[in-house]
Each structure stands twice: as structure tokens, then as C-alpha cells.
Motif scaffolding. Structure first.
Motif, short mmCIF file in Angstrom:
data_model
loop_
_atom_site.label_atom_id
_atom_site.label_comp_id
_atom_site.label_asym_id
_atom_site.label_seq_id
_atom_site.Cartn_x
_atom_site.Cartn_y
_atom_site.Cartn_z
N TRP A 107 0.84 -1.21 0.00
CA TRP A 107 0.00 0.00 0.00
C TRP A 107 0.87 1.25 0.00
CZ3 TRP A 107 -0.35 4.06 3.44
CH2 TRP A 107 -1.44 4.91 3.29
N LEU A 108 0.45 2.25 -0.82
CA LEU A 108 1.11 3.55 -0.87
C LEU A 108 0.08 4.64 -0.64
CD1 LEU A 108 3.38 3.01 -4.01
CD2 LEU A 108 4.10 2.96 -1.64
N GLY A 109 0.43 5.69 0.03
CA GLY A 109 -0.49 6.80 0.26
C GLY A 109 0.11 7.80 1.22
N VAL A 110 -0.73 8.76 1.64
CA VAL A 110 -0.27 9.74 2.61
C VAL A 110 -0.49 9.21 4.01
CG1 VAL A 110 -0.62 11.74 1.12
CG2 VAL A 110 -2.52 10.89 2.46
N LEU A 111 0.28 9.74 4.96
CA LEU A 111 0.31 9.18 6.31
C LEU A 111 -1.02 9.32 7.03
CD1 LEU A 111 2.55 7.77 7.89
CD2 LEU A 111 3.02 9.91 9.03
N LYS A 112 -1.81 10.35 6.68
CA LYS A 112 -3.06 10.54 7.41
C LYS A 112 -4.06 9.42 7.13
CE LYS A 112 -5.09 13.61 3.89
NZ LYS A 112 -5.60 14.96 3.63
N THR A 116 -6.15 4.18 9.02
CA THR A 116 -7.39 3.59 8.48
C THR A 116 -7.06 2.34 7.67
OG1 THR A 116 -8.38 5.77 8.38
CG2 THR A 116 -9.42 4.04 7.08
N HIS A 117 -5.98 2.39 6.89
CA HIS A 117 -5.56 1.23 6.11
C HIS A 117 -5.20 0.06 7.03
CE1 HIS A 117 -3.18 -1.32 3.44
NE2 HIS A 117 -2.18 -1.20 4.30
N LEU A 118 -4.45 0.33 8.11
CA LEU A 118 -4.05 -0.75 9.03
C LEU A 118 -5.26 -1.42 9.66
CD1 LEU A 118 -0.99 0.90 10.84
CD2 LEU A 118 -0.96 -0.87 9.09
N GLU A 119 -6.29 -0.63 10.02
CA GLU A 119 -7.47 -1.20 10.66
C GLU A 119 -8.31 -2.01 9.68
OE1 GLU A 119 -8.02 2.35 14.01
OE2 GLU A 119 -9.57 1.99 12.48
N ILE A 124 -5.28 -3.96 12.49
CA ILE A 124 -4.42 -3.43 13.56
C ILE A 124 -5.12 -2.21 14.15
CG2 ILE A 124 -2.19 -2.40 14.10
CD1 ILE A 124 -0.98 -4.02 11.88
N TYR A 125 -5.56 -2.33 15.38
CA TYR A 125 -6.36 -1.29 16.03
C TYR A 125 -5.49 -0.53 17.03
CZ TYR A 125 -10.20 -3.95 14.02
OH TYR A 125 -11.02 -4.59 13.15
N GLU A 126 -5.75 0.76 17.16
CA GLU A 126 -4.93 1.62 18.01
C GLU A 126 -5.76 2.21 19.14
OE1 GLU A 126 -3.45 5.00 16.03
OE2 GLU A 126 -2.43 5.80 17.77
N CYS A 127 -5.19 2.19 20.35
CA CYS A 127 -5.82 2.84 21.49
C CYS A 127 -5.57 4.35 21.38
CB CYS A 127 -5.23 2.30 22.79
SG CYS A 127 -5.89 3.14 24.26
N LEU A 128 -6.64 5.14 21.36
CA LEU A 128 -6.52 6.58 21.20
C LEU A 128 -5.96 7.26 22.45
CD1 LEU A 128 -9.86 7.36 19.34
CD2 LEU A 128 -7.58 7.03 18.37
#
Length: 500
Positions: A107-112, A116-119, A124-128
Motif C-alpha cells: 500500500w502507498l499513500g499519505v500518512l493521514k 485507516t488502512h491498518l485497521e 491493527i487497532y490503536e488505542c486513542l
């Protein structure tokens, strides 16, 4: 008197809400080494996530620091108070516009859009609250409910007016409750003693003043009321004791867990450093081995060399624009223990024939066997631009190094001065339609060091031999052709003699 358990606050509560430094809070992407260092966290060395700026101007991930503690900058060692740490929203916007690639897929794209891609793709879920990542929504929810130290919770004294919602406040109020309970317990014990003493004084006076049944019933009711109050107070204190014991055990367990995590983090860091050092050494050795293998595969040891030049169009363009005016061949040898030499090609001509002819030169190089080799090097060298069609119209040029010049002496440096053929091939040949010397943007130059003084008339035959033949087979064919030439020459001489 009824006994009371006096709860003790465990000191582990002071670390319950401190964030573990082992959390890797940044973004992990491919080719992170190519990203500007200012976009990397000074602690986890990953791309910054929710960057927090220190007073020194350096940045650290939100998930890599404990926001209720002072921070010691890993780079400049300046100390930033907890109250001075701020989130850098402008810098975060700049980071989120970086182009990135997923470290788990292509996958290629901008960091923002990366989280969303990981989830969605890799789950891969992240604790806010603490930036820790999980492989499922279930483990993320369990983390937020039971483990995460940064989850916002209401203070246990909210029913009494406290509106705080942070972990530090909860720990502080637990301590206050503990102290208040202990002091309250002493207060209730003193009050109970005073009530009983008053009761002891009241009963005789009441008995003395009157022995009526009504007065006795009044005293008895007072005793019962006091006893009920004592029982209620005891139950409340026992409940509080149980709650504090549970909290203390939970805090102590969490503190031990954090100590284990910190120890594992230290071991992991050492392992990563060792692994990185080893990988660097292996990569360097691998690069050297690849280079040696490439040179070995293209090296010959019989005084001949077939030079394959690919992307010749691009090489001529680079030479015409003077971006790269010349190309060196791989080294080749006259024998396994012989002279080390190479060729140098000027695709668009040297300084004297630039734009009119392709130039070529022969170079004698320094080798480990030079002390036992004979110098000056005075053998003829033949260059042949091969015709890749059946016409076999090769372009052949021969040179012999000057014995008096540096180019033929024993090398003192890595290379001697080249011996050049400045007008090797006219450039207009390459502009012709169906140019026979370039096919599929590739051309071949055969180089021969003549140790046997071959006749000039024999060179076209030698250059036309199949390059795939073994050296001894080529040598045998050359010898046969020389003998045939000698027989033909002798026959012609005999015929001339008879005519005379």
C-alpha cells in the motif's frame, strides 16, 4: 468495643497511572531511513504520531511520554516540565502529508490515511489514549477497560461534587479517603467511648431519681439505639477496608507488571541494537560479495574479453550532454597470474574527436603479480566492434602501447595512462537505419591481446570465431587457420617462382 481494620495505602498506587516507556507509539513504515530525521520520534525512532513539542523544540510521540512527568530530551538533554509539554498541531499536519508505504503490504499513500488502512486491511487497532496497537477490536476493548492507564474515568468522589476525570486525581482521592477513614475511625471510637461513659453516669442517676418502669424503658431504648449505630458503623468500615485491600492488591500487581515490562523493554532494546549492528555488517559484506561475483562472472583470464554494453542509447546521450563522458569495462587478465588490464570507451568521443567519432583506449592496471611480470608492456591490442548480422562486417583497429611512455611501464598507481584510439568508429554509423552494430540497444566489443604476433590478415577470422567456444578450442582453430595461410602463401610463392 468493636475492633476496626485500619487500611494501608500501597506505594504502588503512585505508579499505576504512569505510562510505560516501552510503548512503540509512532508509525512503522517501509524505507523509514529515507524520511527526514525531524519527522521521527526521539524515543521510539518511528514516524511521529500525535507529536508533542518540548521547550527545546524537539518532538516526541504522545504515546512515548508520561504527560504527568517532566521529560528529559534524549537529544539535547534539556528538561521540560510536564506543564510545558504541548501538542504541535501544525507540525502534525505537515507529518500527515508525508508519502508512506505500509510495512506489511504494498500500500502507498499519505500518512493521514495509514491508520485507516491498518485497521481495514491488517486489522491493527490503536488505542486513542496511549497509542498502543492491537490485532483485534476485542483485545483493544479489553485493554481500554482493564489495562490502559490513560483512559478517562470519573473520580470516585463524583457523588460528593468532584468533577475531575483523570487518573492522577483518582489516585490522590484514594489516598485522601484512606487518611480520612483512619482519622474517622478514631473519631467514632472516641465518640462511642464518650457515649458509653455518659450512659454509665446516666443510669445510676436515673435509677436513683426514680425507679419507675418508664424511665427504665427510656434508658434501655437509648442503649439499643447506640448499639445499632455501632453495628452500622462497623459494617461500613469493614466494607471500606475490603475495598481498600482490593485496590492495594490491584495497584501492587500493576506495579509489578510495569517493572517486568520495563525490564523486557531494556532487553529488547539491547537485542535490537545488536541485531541492527549485525545486519549492517552483513549488508556490507553482501554488497562486496555481489560486486566480486559480478566482476568474477565477467572476467576472463586468456587475454581476450567480450565487452557487452547495454542501454547504449542512454550512454551516448549521457556522453553527449557530458554527464558521463566515458565508461570503464571490467578488469580482464592475460592469464590467471598475468597482466591486469581494462578498456575505456568514450561513446561520443574524447576531447579531440567529440561529436565525430567514438573513442576507445586500453589501460594497464596494477596487480599483485606485477613484481614478477616483464615490463614494459609491448604487446599489440586489437579492438573489434562486432557486426551482429550475418554480414560479419566487423570494425577492427589495433594499437601497441609506446614502450617509452607511462602507459606501458610497471604500474605505480591503480591505472597507467591509457593508450587511445581517438577515431575508433565514426558516429554517423550509429545514425544509420538498421545499424548492424547495435541490436536491442546493445553492442559488443571484442578485445584481444596478441601474444603470438598474428598476421593482420588473420584478425578478421579470429574476431569472427564463436565467443561460446572454450579458449583451447578457439586457439586450435586459430592455429589451423595460420597453417592454412602458410600453405597458401607457400603455394603462391612456388607458383611465382615457376613463372619466373
Amino acid at each position: 468495643m468493636v475492633g476496626f481494620l485500619k487500611p494501608k495505602m500501597n506505594l504502588a498506587c503512585s505508579i499505576l497511572f504512569v505510562k510505560s516507556a516501552s510503548t512503540k507509539a509512532g508509525f512503522a513504515i517501509k524505507a523509514a531511513g529515507l524520511v527526514d530525521e525531524k519527522f521521527k520520534c526521539l524515543i521510539c525512532r518511528l514516524i511521529l504520531k500525535r507529536p508533542m513539542v518540548l521547550v527545546c523544540g524537539h518532538h516526541i510521540c504522545f504515546g512515548c511520554i508520561a504527560i504527568d512527568r517532566n521529560v528529559h530530551c534524549p537529544k539535547c538533554h534539556e528538561i521540560t516540565l510536564a506543564s510545558q509539554i504541548q501538542q504541535d498541531n501544525d507540525f502534525e499536519s505537515e507529518i500527515y502529508e508525508l508519502h508512506s508505504s505500509c510495512y506489511l503490504c504494498e500500500w502507498l499513500g499519505v500518512l493521514k490515511d495509514y491508520q485507516t488502512h491498518l485497521e481495514k486491511v491488517h486489522e491493527i487497532y490503536e488505542c486513542l489514549h496511549c497509542c498502543e496497537t492491537f490485532d483485534s477490536a476485542v483485545t483493544l476493548n479489553q485493554h481500554k477497560e482493564n489495562v490502559c492507564p490513560n483512559v478517562i474515568i470519573n473520580c470516585i468522589l463524583q457523588p460528593f461534587g468532584c468533577k475531575e476525570q483523570d487518573s492522577f486525581c483518582v489516585a490522590k482521592h484514594l489516598n485522601i479517603i484512606s487518611i480520612t477513614t483512619i482519622s474517622g475511625q478514631s473519631h467514632y471510637e472516641d465518640t462511642l467511648d464518650k457515649d458509653l461513659q455518659s450512659l454509665d453516669t446516666t443510669i445510676p442517676s436515673v435509677t436513683t431519681a426514680s425507679s419507675s418502669a418508664d424511665q427504665q424503658m427510656c434508658v434501655t431504648g437509648t442503649i439499643i439505639d447506640i448499639a445499632d449505630s455501632v453495628r452500622v458503623l462497623n459494617r461500613g468500615l469493614e466494607k471500606l477496608n475490603d475495598q481498600f485491600l482490593q485496590q492495594s492488591q490491584s495497584i501492587e500487581t500493576t506495579g509489578q507488571y510495569l517493572q517486568v515490562l520495563n525490564a523486557l523493554h531494556g532487553e529488547s532494546n539491547e537485542s535490537v541494537k545488536t541485531h541492527s549492528t549485525t545486519m549492517g555488517i552483513l549488508q556490507q559484506e553482501s554488497s562486496e560479495l555481489k560486486q566480486q561475483l559480478a566482476e568474477y562472472q565477467s572476467t576472463s583470464y586468456d587475454g581476450t574479453f567480450l565487452w557487452k554494453l547495454t542501454d547504449i542509447g542512454q550512454k551516448m546521450t549521457e556522453a553527449r550532454t557530458k554527464h558521463k563522458i566515458s565508461i570503464y569495462s571490467s578488469a580482464f587478465y592475460s592469464s590467471p597470474t598475468g597482466y591486469k588490464t581494462c578498456a575505456r570507451l568514450y561513446p561520443y568521443g574524447d576531447e579531440n574527436t567529440f561529436g565525430t567519432h567514438m573513442s576507445i583506449s586500453f589501460v594497464v592496471m596494477r596487480s599483485t603479480n606485477d613484481p614478477v611480470l616483464f615490463y614494459p608492456f609491448n604487446y599489440e591490442v586489437t579492438f573489434c566492434l562486432l557486426d551482429q548480422t550475418d554480414q560479419q562486417r566487423h570494425i577492427i583497429r589495433t594499437i601497441r602501447p609506446d614502450e617509452q611512455s607511462n602507459c606501458s611501464q610497471r604500474p605505480q598507481l591503480d591505472m597507467n595512462t591509457p593508450t587511445e584510439i581517438p577515431d575508433f568508429v565514426p558516429l554517423y554509423i550509429f545514425e544509420q537505419v538498421n545499424n548492424p552494430y547495435v541490436r536491442n540497444n546493445t553492442m559488443f566489443i571484442r578485445i584481444l591481446i596478441d601474444f603470438e604476433n598474428l598476421p593482420k590478415t588473420l584478425l578478421p577470422y579470429v574476431m569472427s570465431l564463436n565467443p561460446g567456444l572454450p579458449p583451447h578450442t578457439r586457439q586450435k582453430l586459430i592455429q589451423q587457420e595460420m597453417e592454412r595461410h602458410q600453405r597458401v602463401s607457400q603455394a603462391e610463392d612456388a607458383s611465382t617462382s615457376r613463372q619466373n
